[in-house]
Design an enzyme around this catalytic site. Structure first.
Site, short mmCIF file in Angstrom:
data_model
loop_
_atom_site.label_atom_id
_atom_site.label_comp_id
_atom_site.label_asym_id
_atom_site.label_seq_id
_atom_site.Cartn_x
_atom_site.Cartn_y
_atom_site.Cartn_z
N GLU A 8 -13.41 3.07 0.13
CA GLU A 8 -13.82 4.28 -0.58
C GLU A 8 -15.32 4.39 -0.78
O GLU A 8 -15.87 5.48 -0.80
CB GLU A 8 -13.11 4.34 -1.95
CG GLU A 8 -13.26 5.67 -2.64
CD GLU A 8 -12.27 5.86 -3.78
OE1 GLU A 8 -12.66 6.49 -4.78
OE2 GLU A 8 -11.13 5.39 -3.67
N ASP A 107 -9.28 3.13 -3.44
CA ASP A 107 -8.74 2.82 -4.76
C ASP A 107 -7.24 3.14 -4.82
O ASP A 107 -6.78 4.14 -4.25
CB ASP A 107 -9.48 3.62 -5.84
CG ASP A 107 -10.91 3.15 -6.03
OD1 ASP A 107 -11.25 2.07 -5.52
OD2 ASP A 107 -11.69 3.87 -6.67
N TYR A 311 -10.10 -2.96 -11.75
CA TYR A 311 -10.14 -1.50 -11.57
C TYR A 311 -10.02 -0.80 -12.93
O TYR A 311 -9.08 -1.06 -13.69
CB TYR A 311 -9.00 -1.07 -10.65
CG TYR A 311 -9.07 0.37 -10.23
CD1 TYR A 311 -10.14 0.83 -9.45
CD2 TYR A 311 -8.09 1.28 -10.62
CE1 TYR A 311 -10.20 2.15 -9.05
CE2 TYR A 311 -8.15 2.60 -10.22
CZ TYR A 311 -9.22 3.04 -9.44
OH TYR A 311 -9.30 4.35 -9.06
#
EC number: 5.6.2.1
Length: 823
Positions: A8, A107, A311
């Site tokens: 990403e 993600d 995350y």
């Protein structure tokens, strides 16, 4: 065989490449990618840069046309501000030509799935790929994901695609309708609303109107001022009947003693705070550092991409179940000497962390995974410390707190004293951000007699409900199920950017924000109703679970919106007139700070160079102007200076008169000092340059002419503004400063808030210069101190401002296994 891994962000691509082997960095049009070999397979790791594609009308329509539904996905580089994205699309197209095996490593959430699929499909021409799923960028997690890949979740892709399209339909079409309404009455203003933005603003408006329409209710309080600056309150706390309050006051007025009638003590264990989900992290970062929710999200994302935390966009309050993984994380964190003693105990005793109630199937709670290997920027370091200490504290002992309640009898009326103290600090010594009120009471037993120094009797009024803050609004949005963990911060930023809300410590809705909401409620109420957006969220979840088709939901949305906007267009001019009235009202309220002596309005004026000053609306007939500080947040207070009758404004956390020559800004004493100072030339003790007389919003002072290289300042009487170092902290070894607090001077550690050691200044027996009580004390451990409330004067039925305020304090302990605090 060549495998292409699509990430990403560029720095994530670098982390993944380094975890899989020894990569060679290459580039295409300055866009980096990495080549490596693993188990005989050639691997290329390349990246997107967030969303590479965006929604756009197929055929450009003219302003005022709505509703519009004919849209498709196009390269985001078609937008002027995102032209750089084309280079990333081109790089992916180039490296994909030689690939015959594809991996998506974006993600792991709805947005990430959509970003990855778009890059795979539109840039690489592929329909499917292996999917790498991980929650932290540790080498072990990356290898595990690579060796055990999944498939792309097309339920997530469809849900993401539907969300973007539905939000585009609402946001673009309703915003166009609002702006067209304003344009229909020959005005222009960029306005916006949306599927979530509308309901979010609506409940903020409801709170604002509740505050504006609040009618205070009178009540009376009765307090006894005792020895040791203790304040006991009447057992009723608030008297709602004036006659009853007066009777109680007459009974205790003039009494000099109170008798202890009851003493109760209770012990409470307080477990560690649960692990951070994103919302809790945003609230805590706002409370501690005044970070906006969006800033917290952005900083946490940077820490994740650097490999220092997991995350961040998660709803979970549970750490990973994989004990081996968490043991490795703890070992990584033990490289920090401040964390090492705790972690050694955790690992040696095989301790388990506590968990919260909320779960997220995609990601665990936000937790630290490694120590920084480079110096982090201040904001990143603050947030990292917050996350790391929260992570370690989850394994530590409960804190123990003692709560005391003492009832006093004063001539037949019962008063109560309440206190609390920390007995065992437990996890609080690691995660010291949580505030504990420390109010220690003297050791008293039944029938003991205490001196009553004064009786305070006050008439008060109830206060309106508090406005939401950036911290509390996130929690409210979660509670109402408005927005997602990833979008809530952006919603708040849009409300502020559009001028609907002002953030000045709390969220104040402007007249424009109220006007937009009331107009929508009047002409198309469905737009601001929470039920519509909640219903859509439920259907998006069903799409994600593959229980309904996205086409059905999209078509249903189009049908609803077409009906709503058709009714809106019929009353466009009426709506535009109402919006313009609110727009003008908002502009006036944001700029007018008070009245000029000529009768005009004193307004804040900004020049083209973005300088600001105050001027009169009757210019050029009236040429009154006042300078304004160029830094600091200005708040309109609608107050007038008692001395010169000019407006008073709020500057950050102080109030100042806009007139720099007002006696409230320069006292008579300062004027005399200025006359003396102008005759005397002084040299800066730090750099040797001249000290000049300067005026600031906080008064007159001497400052170095070498500013900003040298920031030395002193008062006109020669007293330095530099903090006085009085010794070393017995707890952490940092400098101890003399500080001023709401209750007077005290000694505090320069390492605050990491070290909260404080000491009283002994007025009767002054310490030797350069030496503090802490240095002369023989005890090994510093004694816990308490702050006393200011004394009050007793006045019947008049308001006083003195209040007893509980102050945060901590006891101190060694960072080893659990120990009890000194009693």
């Amino acid at each position: 065989m060549t495998g292409l891994i699509i990430c990403e962000k560029p720095n994530v691509a670098k982390k993944i490449a380094e975890a899989l082997g020894k990569p060679k960095k290459k580039s295409h049009n300055s866009v980096p990618y990495y080549e490596l070999e693993r188990n005989g397979e050639s691997i290329v790791v390349a990246s997107a840069v967030g969303h590479l594609y965006t929604l756009q009308e197929k055929t450009k329509t003219k302003f005022g046309d709505y509703p519009v539904y004919d849209i498709n996905w196009v390269p985001a580089s078609t937008l002027d501000e995102k032209k750089y994205i084309q280079k990333y699309i081109d790089a992916l197209k180039k490296v994909s030509k030689d690939a015959n095996k594809f991996y998506v490593a974006t993600d792991w959430d709805i947005e990430g799935e959509l970003i990855g699929y778009h890059a795979l499909n539109f840039s690489c021409g592929q329909k499917n790929a292996h999917r790498l799923r991980f929650s932290s960028l540790t080498k072990k997690e990356i290898l595990k994901a690579y060796e055990n890949p999944n498939e792309i979740d097309f339920g997530l892709v469809d849900a993401g695609d539907s969300r973007h399209k539905i939000d585009w339909y609402f946001g673009i079409n309703v915003s166009r309708a609002l702006m067209q309404a304003v344009s229909s009455v020959k005005r222009w203003k960029t306005l916006s609303t949306g599927r979530v933005q509308g309901p979010a603003l609506a409940f903020l408006v409801d709170k604002e109107l509740e505050i504006r329409n609040f009618v205070p209710t009178p009540y009376w309080v009765l307090e006894a001022l005792l020895d040791n600056d203790l304040i006991a309150v009447h057992e009723l706390e608030k008297f709602w009947d004036e006659e009853q309050a007066n009777k109680a006051y007459e009974k205790v007025k003039g009494q000099k003693q109170a008798t202890v009638s009851d003493v109760k003590k209770s012990m409470k264990t307080i477990p560690p705070n649960p692990p951070f989900d994103l919302g809790a992290l945003q609230r805590e970062a706002h409370n501690m550092f005044r970070f906006s929710p969006k800033k917290t999200q952005e900083v946490a994302q940077k820490l994740y991409e650097k490999g220092y935390c997991s995350y961040p966009r998660t709803s979970s309050q549970k750490l990973p179940d994989d004990k081996a993984y968490m043991d490795e994380v703890l070992k990584n964190l033990s490289k920090n000497k401040n964390y090492k003693p705790y972690i050694e105990t955790i690992l040696n005793e095989n301790r388990k962390p506590i968990s919260g109630k909320k779960d997220d199937p995609a990601h665990p709670a936000v937790h630290a995974v490694d120590v920084p290997k480079e110096k982090l920027p201040d904001d990143e370091l603050k947030l990292y410390e917050l996350i790391a200490r929260r992570t370690i504290a989850l394994y530590w002992d409960n804190a123990k707190r003692e709560y005391s309640k003492i009832n006093l009898d004063i001539n037949g009326e019962t008063f109560k004293l309440s206190g609390s103290r920390t007995v065992e600090e437990g996890w609080h010594e690691i995660y010291y951000y949580t505030k504990f009120d420390e109010v220690e009471l003297p050791e008293l037993k039944k029938n003991d007699v205490i001196n009553v120094n004064n009786i305070n009797f006050e008439a008060k009024e109830t206060k309106p409900p508090k406005r939401y803050t950036m911290a509390s609004i996130i929690k409210e949005l979660e509670k109402r199920k408005l927005g997602t963990k990833a979008t809530r911060a952006d919603i708040l930023e849009k409300l502020t950017k559009r001028g609907y809300v002002i953030e000045d410590g709390s969220l104040t809705v402007t007249d424009l924000g109220i006007g937009v909401t009331e107009t929508l409620r009047k002409y198309c109420p469905e737009i601001v109703e929470e039920t519509l957006t909640r219903d859509l969220e439920d259907k998006l979840e069903l799409i994600q679970d593959k229980k309904i088709k996205k086409e059905e939901v999209i078509q249903e949305t189009k049908d609803k919106l077409t009906k709503i906007l058709g009714e809106f267009r019929l009353k466009e001019k009426e709506i535009g007139t109402e919006l313009v009235d609110k727009l003008d009202s908002t502009n006036r309220s944001l700029q007018i700070i008070g009245k000029c002596k000529c009768g005009g309005d004193m307004i804040i004026i900004r020049t083209k160079g973005k300088k600001r000053f105050v001027g009169c609306s009757n210019y050029p007939d009236c040429e009154v102007t006042f300078p304004l500080p160029q830094k600091g947040r200005i708040k309109v207070l609608n107050e007038v200076c008692e001395k010169c009758q000019n407006p008073v404004i709020g500057l950050d956390r102080i109030k100042i008169c806009v007139n720099p020559d007002c006696s409230t800004r320069i006292s008579e004493e300062d004027k005399k000092e200025i006359e003396k100072a102008e005759k005397e030339e002084k040299i800066c003790p730090k750099c040797g340059n001249k000290l000049l007389i300067k005026k600031g919003p906080y008064g007159v002072f001497r400052g170095c002419e070498n500013y900003p290289k040298c920031k030395y300042t002193e008062k006109l009487n020669g007293e330095s503004n530099e903090k006085e170092i009085v010794g070393k902290c017995p707890k952490c070894g940092s400098d101890l400063y003399k500080r001023k607090g709401r209750f007077g001077e005290f000694i505090g550690c320069s390492n605050y808030p990491k070290c909260r050691h404080t000491e009283k200044i002994d007025k009767k027996k002054e310490d030797t210069p350069g030496e503090t009580k802490a240095e002369t004390k023989k005890e090994a451990k510093p004694k816990t101190t308490k702050k006393a409330a200011p004394k009050k004067t007793a006045t019947k039925t008049t308001k006083t401002t003195a209040k007893k305020t509980a102050t945060k304090k901590t006891t101190t302990k060694k960072a080893t296994a659990k120990k009890t605090a000194e009693k």
